[in-house]
Design a protein around this motif. Structure first.
Motif: not given
Length: 534
Positions: A440-465
């Motif tokens: 939960k604490k570290q998830m915020s550090t992954l939102v932007s880079p992983v979303s760009q890598e997967l070409h998805c919305k940040e809200s989609q990353f947050i939902a799966v995480a």
């Protein structure tokens, strides 16, 4: 139906093949997955319950909460669940523990990802990144739930064993009985260790054999050095076995020389399949094979053996010849017992009748005696140099003693893995709770880079995480003996209050996490599965 050419025979008309195509979103699959998850979850943790399994046709009844037994007993027709089952069994084949964790995490994660309105490729990518983040934490020095195992500290060792023994309700153990069995398992493991050769620092791990005694209290369980082999044909009133031949001279004077075979000595050996015989008498080919075996055994007797052990069957005439020369014969030892006999004697397994046998091929026993244990006859084979231990396991019913044997085997496997990597993780849901807080604490550090890598919305990353984290949170709640919400449980305070927390094998837990996400991602890659009904 139509009549065939042969009167009295009817041939069913050919039926048209029916092919159904289903997806992971189908209500039928989601219902089956939910049912599978509920079965696993109801067996997990300190509030887990025993399952009674019987197929629709009747037959044998199985009672257990062990994942290995449950998966073997369940008849699964759905190909997706069959895939999950195979993955869990692959993990169990290596560690014998953690199967419920894998099955529960896979079924929960797949269910959540399927219900999310997020592309499957995004779910797979986020799961992979969350797994990497979790492993980085567990492998780092910052991990608060990681404990270094001190093998000189019996308390820590007992916590590791108790965490396995005490988690299976089908063993039907009282608190005192749980401590007794845990102590015996730990004692057997430590006794099975030897320092190896004088020139080596490596420890040699011996074999622990298990003998089940049904109908006796658990407190009657005990350890014996050497190997016990049940011999029902030996009367219980007979106090000892016949006088055996022993070595008369040399460094092995007074010991029983042993030859161990893992091929049949009954005349049906595969070695003679391609041989052509020329018979000049009325002797049959099988008699000629037995004659060859007799010549080999006569040579063994001349070399001074006192015991002949065979994994398979020995011909009656060979047994008679051996008894006439005070040689003890043991056959039908099975694969399990032959390994124990080989290790306790130090003999080499002989797999052919066509080579000469040297002195280095023989093993030795210090004593062979007849033991009567709770009304059953056993041969007790002992050696001064071997580290083979027999654990006599007692319990009140057939199902409970079988379950207890499996759990003791699991605990021994985990101890052996911990010897290689002496690290453990805190059990009772503490490790999962710690992971939840860290993610939960570290998830915020992954939102932007992983979303760009997967070409998805940040809200989609947050939902799966969040779905990934909720799965771990569910497992933590099931594993915790406490009833309050694990979200509010402070790890540091909990560790201080519960110094006797059961421990989980570190290597097992890491592999369980990896396997769980791998299976989940494989399932999520499936778009359609085709079922052919004919």
């Amino acid at each position: 139906m139509r009549m065939a050419d042969n009167p009295g025979i009817t041939v069913a008309p050919s039926q048209q093949s029916t092919v159904s195509i289903q997806t992971l979103n189908d209500p039928e699959f989601l219902h089956i997955l939910q049912l599978f998850k509920d079965i696993i979850a109801s067996c997990y943790g300190p509030r887990g319950r025993i399952k009674v399994i019987q197929n629709s046709s009747g037959g044998n009844v199985t009672m257990s909460s062990l994942s290995s037994v449950l998966l073997d007993s369940l008849s699964i027709s759905n190909p997706i669940l069959e895939l999950v089952k195979s993955g869990v069994q692959s993990h169990l084949s290596r560690f014998n523990d953690g199967g419920l964790f894998v099955a529960l995490l896979v079924s929960t994660l797949v269910e959540k990802c399927v219900q999310l309105e997020v592309p499957r490729t995004v779910c797979i990518g986020v799961n992979t990144n969350m797994l990497r983040l979790a492993l980085d934490y567990l492998e780092s020095d910052k991990c608060d739930c990681k404990v270094k195992i001190n093998f000189s500290d019996s308390k820590e060792m007992m916590n590791l064993v108790t965490g396995i023994i005490g988690s299976k309700p089908a063993c039907c153990l009282l608190p005192r009985e749980k401590d007794i069995i845990s102590s015996l398992v730990l004692q057997a493991f430590l006794t099975s260790l030897s320092s190896g050769s004088k020139d080596s620092d490596q420890a040699i791990i011996g074999i622990i054999q298990y003998i089940k005694i049904e109908g006796r209290p658990v407190t009657d369980s005990h350890l014996m050095s050497g190997v016990l082999f049940e011999v029902p044909h030996l009367p219980t009133y007979k106090c000892c076995v016949s006088e055996l031949r022993r070595c008369n001279a040399g460094p092995n004077q007074g010991l029983v020389k042993v030859a161990v075979y893992n091929i049949s000595l009954s005349g049906d050996s595969d070695e003679f399949v391609e041989v052509q015989y020329q018979s000049v008498s009325d002797m049959s080919s099988s008699d000629m094979v037995v004659h060859k075996i007799t010549n080999v055994v006569e040579d063994l007797v001349k070399q001074g053996i006192g015991m002949l052990a065979c994994q398979k069957v020995i011909h009656p005439s060979i047994k008679k010849y051996c008894r006439q020369h005070n040689v003890l014969v043991l056959d039908r030892l099975s694969l399990t017992h032959i390994k124990a006999v080989q290790q306790v004697t130090g003999a080499r397994l002989l797999s052919t009748l066509h080579t000469s046998i040297s002195e280095t091929d023989f093993g030795y026993l210090s004593n062979v005696s007849h033991k009567v244990i709770f009304g059953k006859s056993f041969l007790h084979m002992e050696s001064l140099t071997s580290n083979v231990i027999t654990m006599v396991i007692c319990n009140r019913t057939e199902q409970s003693v079988q379950e207890l044997k499996r759990v003791c085997e699991n605990a021994d496997v985990i101890l052996r893995h911990s010897l290689v990597n002496p690290v453990a993780l805190l059990g009772s849901g503490i490790t999962e709770s710690s992971l939840v807080k860290y993610l939960k604490k570290q998830m915020s550090t992954l939102v932007s880079p992983v979303s760009q890598e997967l070409h998805c919305k940040e809200s989609q990353f947050i939902a799966v995480a969040n779905a990934f984290i909720e799965c771990l949170q569910t497992i933590a709640k099931l594993a915790s003996p406490m009833t309050q919400n694990t979200d509010d449980m402070e790890l540091e305070e909990d560790c201080q209050l519960r110094l006797d927390t059961p421990l989980d094998c570190y290597t097992m837990k890491i592999n369980a996490l990896k396997v769980s996400i791998e299976i989940s991602n494989v399932v999520l890659q499936i778009n359609n599965y085709i079922h052919d009904k004919n």
